[in-house]
Design an enzyme around this catalytic site. Structure first.
Site, PDB file in Angstrom:
ATOM      1  N   ASP A  67      32.378 125.764  -8.230  1.00  0.00           N
ATOM      2  CA  ASP A  67      33.136 126.949  -8.669  1.00  0.00           C
ATOM      3  C   ASP A  67      32.979 127.087 -10.177  1.00  0.00           C
ATOM      4  O   ASP A  67      33.022 126.085 -10.892  1.00  0.00           O
ATOM      5  CB  ASP A  67      34.644 126.761  -8.382  1.00  0.00           C
ATOM      6  CG  ASP A  67      34.938 126.868  -6.889  1.00  0.00           C
ATOM      7  OD1 ASP A  67      36.018 126.417  -6.477  1.00  0.00           O
ATOM      8  OD2 ASP A  67      34.051 127.374  -6.164  1.00  0.00           O
ATOM      9  N   ASP A  73      41.653 127.113 -16.276  1.00  0.00           N
ATOM     10  CA  ASP A  73      41.551 125.866 -15.523  1.00  0.00           C
ATOM     11  C   ASP A  73      41.599 124.680 -16.470  1.00  0.00           C
ATOM     12  O   ASP A  73      42.287 123.685 -16.238  1.00  0.00           O
ATOM     13  CB  ASP A  73      40.166 125.804 -14.831  1.00  0.00           C
ATOM     14  CG  ASP A  73      40.177 126.490 -13.485  1.00  0.00           C
ATOM     15  OD1 ASP A  73      39.090 126.654 -12.909  1.00  0.00           O
ATOM     16  OD2 ASP A  73      41.267 126.860 -13.033  1.00  0.00           O
ATOM     17  N   GLU A  96      40.789 118.004  -9.613  1.00  0.00           N
ATOM     18  CA  GLU A  96      39.627 118.765  -9.171  1.00  0.00           C
ATOM     19  C   GLU A  96      38.681 118.963 -10.335  1.00  0.00           C
ATOM     20  O   GLU A  96      37.473 119.046 -10.167  1.00  0.00           O
ATOM     21  CB  GLU A  96      40.026 120.138  -8.611  1.00  0.00           C
ATOM     22  CG  GLU A  96      38.814 120.883  -8.074  1.00  0.00           C
ATOM     23  CD  GLU A  96      38.966 122.393  -8.022  1.00  0.00           C
ATOM     24  OE1 GLU A  96      39.618 122.971  -8.895  1.00  0.00           O
ATOM     25  OE2 GLU A  96      38.416 122.955  -7.069  1.00  0.00           O
ATOM     26  N   GLU A  97      39.238 119.021 -11.551  1.00  0.00           N
ATOM     27  CA  GLU A  97      38.404 119.352 -12.715  1.00  0.00           C
ATOM     28  C   GLU A  97      37.692 118.142 -13.303  1.00  0.00           C
ATOM     29  O   GLU A  97      36.936 118.281 -14.254  1.00  0.00           O
ATOM     30  CB  GLU A  97      39.270 120.012 -13.809  1.00  0.00           C
ATOM     31  CG  GLU A  97      39.965 121.284 -13.373  1.00  0.00           C
ATOM     32  CD  GLU A  97      38.988 122.360 -12.877  1.00  0.00           C
ATOM     33  OE1 GLU A  97      39.419 123.225 -12.113  1.00  0.00           O
ATOM     34  OE2 GLU A  97      37.797 122.305 -13.232  1.00  0.00           O
ATOM     35  N   ASP A 119      45.201 119.677  -8.089  1.00  0.00           N
ATOM     36  CA  ASP A 119      44.310 120.796  -8.418  1.00  0.00           C
ATOM     37  C   ASP A 119      45.109 121.604  -9.429  1.00  0.00           C
ATOM     38  O   ASP A 119      46.030 122.329  -9.057  1.00  0.00           O
ATOM     39  CB  ASP A 119      43.978 121.612  -7.163  1.00  0.00           C
ATOM     40  CG  ASP A 119      42.984 122.713  -7.471  1.00  0.00           C
ATOM     41  OD1 ASP A 119      42.511 123.375  -6.524  1.00  0.00           O
ATOM     42  OD2 ASP A 119      42.687 122.926  -8.662  1.00  0.00           O
ATOM     43  N   LEU A 121      44.759 124.231 -11.302  1.00  0.00           N
ATOM     44  CA  LEU A 121      44.881 125.682 -11.193  1.00  0.00           C
ATOM     45  C   LEU A 121      43.993 126.164 -10.058  1.00  0.00           C
ATOM     46  O   LEU A 121      42.829 126.524 -10.233  1.00  0.00           O
ATOM     47  CB  LEU A 121      44.510 126.376 -12.514  1.00  0.00           C
ATOM     48  CG  LEU A 121      45.212 127.728 -12.700  1.00  0.00           C
ATOM     49  CD1 LEU A 121      46.719 127.552 -12.789  1.00  0.00           C
ATOM     50  CD2 LEU A 121      44.729 128.442 -13.946  1.00  0.00           C
ATOM     51  N   ASP A 122      44.587 126.162  -8.876  1.00  0.00           N
ATOM     52  CA  ASP A 122      43.829 126.510  -7.671  1.00  0.00           C
ATOM     53  C   ASP A 122      43.766 128.032  -7.516  1.00  0.00           C
ATOM     54  O   ASP A 122      44.725 128.739  -7.798  1.00  0.00           O
ATOM     55  CB  ASP A 122      44.525 125.884  -6.459  1.00  0.00           C
ATOM     56  CG  ASP A 122      43.771 126.196  -5.189  1.00  0.00           C
ATOM     57  OD1 ASP A 122      42.712 125.609  -4.981  1.00  0.00           O
ATOM     58  OD2 ASP A 122      44.223 127.087  -4.439  1.00  0.00           O
ATOM     59  N   GLU A 278      44.114 118.952  -2.275  1.00  0.00           N
ATOM     60  CA  GLU A 278      44.483 120.268  -1.725  1.00  0.00           C
ATOM     61  C   GLU A 278      45.057 120.093  -0.323  1.00  0.00           C
ATOM     62  O   GLU A 278      46.207 120.461  -0.050  1.00  0.00           O
ATOM     63  CB  GLU A 278      43.266 121.210  -1.693  1.00  0.00           C
ATOM     64  CG  GLU A 278      42.819 121.666  -3.072  1.00  0.00           C
ATOM     65  CD  GLU A 278      41.586 122.567  -3.037  1.00  0.00           C
ATOM     66  OE1 GLU A 278      40.698 122.371  -2.192  1.00  0.00           O
ATOM     67  OE2 GLU A 278      41.523 123.495  -3.871  1.00  0.00           O
TER      68      GLU A 278
END
Ligand code: P6P
Length: 338
Positions: A67, A73, A96-97, A119, A121-122, A278
């Protein structure tokens, strides 16, 4: 005589009251939950200002699933890491980052007991078009020795080992919804006092509903049994609602009932959504609210074995009667050689 207003219960008051009800509580968990609330307020401020302070736009890099990473983010990720590192209650973070786990240095002589998976900023691809986004988090007690640094074994756990999970929805209002295993409560941010206030006590998901949430654009790429179940939803005139922001799509189901599906496709043969930060936290919340959370092969999400930090899974979660219907379609058509 106007009706006596219910007393405002802030997130901090609620957390402290819950701590008092748990005789074994040391206060560490309380401080950790409060830190999550603080980070959420800081991120909320920037999410609301994003269009004005021009921190929109693609930062250029990509995250673990390719992504494009938005600047917000990065801001959200940094703020949660920073805030969670102050308290000394957290020894490690998986995000996630970040491709690798983040080791959090001890604060003073404190022996941190918790790790956080998140996560930050999903749904961030929605930022540029002002659609709601969310933060997803889960908390585990560390397994490794408190005398040493955090280890990968602290993160590669089943969802059933989480001690808490929740999400923040940055939408028309900002909500923090979380559970520590004794039901689900929701807190709405009151900007006039800068506090999350208890607004949704003991959330229970309707057993059935008429919303289904799936990216219809991938319909032809789903396995037969998923296509048949989606046809069934359409035959029953269920309403399709899909924002492309998991937190928003599931938050609706928490209150109005429904089912959220992200099946495996040819592009994502093991599903797109990340299991650790998530699927596990959202499954935890869904089950605590009386719903069901399975993979599209009918395994219980919370029981799945996890082998890599960014491992993905298919997901079918929501109202228990609707997930049961979906299960019948998978059992009926799943065996068919496609
Ligand atoms: P698609 C956002 O990128 C996300 O991780 C979830 O929030 C959301 O449900 C899903 O991916 C959307 O994916 O492939 O439908 O755009």
């Amino acid at each position: 005589m106007n009706q006596m207003q219910d007393k405002i219960v802030t997130l901090d008051e609620f957390i402290i009251k819950s701590e008092k009800e748990n005789p074994n509580s040391s206060g560490s968990f309380t401080r950790l939950l409060r830190d999550i609330g603080i980070a959420a307020k800081i991120v909320n401020r920037e999410v609301n200002r994003a269009g004005l302070v021009n921190i929109l736009g693609v930062a250029g890099s990509t995250n673990t699933t390719g992504d494009e990473v938005q600047k917000l983010d990065i801001f959200a990720n940094n703020k949660f890491i920073e805030t969670l590192s102050y308290s000394g209650e957290v020894c490690g973070i998986a995000s996630e980052e970040n491709q690798e786990i983040i080791e959090v240095k001890p604060v003073g002589k404190k022996k941190a007991q918790y790790v956080v998976v998140m996560d930050p900023l999903d749904g961030s691809s929605n930022i540029d078009v002002n659609v709601s986004v969310g933060t997803i988090f889960g908390i585990f007690k560390r397994k490794s020795s408190p005398d040493g640094p955090v280890q990968m074994e602290d993160f590669l756990r089943k969802g059933t080992e989480m001690v808490a999970a929740g999400y923040v929805l940055y939408g028309t209002s900002t909500l923090l919804v979380y559970s520590t295993g004794k039901g689900v409560n929701g807190f709405t941010l009151d900007p006039s006092i800068g506090e999350f206030c208890l607004s949704h006590r003991d959330i229970k998901m309707p057993a059935a509903g008429n919303y289904y949430s799936v990216n219809q654009g991938y319909y032809l790429k789903f396995d037969l049994e998923m296509r048949r179940y989606i046809d069934h939803c359409s035959d029953l005139n269920y309403r399709l609602r899909y924002i492309g922001s998991m937190v928003s799509d599931i938050h609706r189901i928490m209150f109005q009932g429904g089912i959220f599906l992200y099946p495996n496709t040819r592009k994502y043969p093991k599903g797109k959504l990340r299991l650790l930060y998530e699927c596990f936290p959202m499954a935890y919340i869904i089950e605590q609210a009386g719903g069901t959370a399975l993979t599209c092969k009918l395994e219980r999400i919370m029981d799945l074995e996890i082998f890599t930090l960014h491992q993905t899974s298919s997901i079918a979660m929501g109202s228990k009667d609707m997930v049961r219907d979906m299960k019948e379609f998978v059992e009926r058509y799943g065996a068919v050689i496609q």
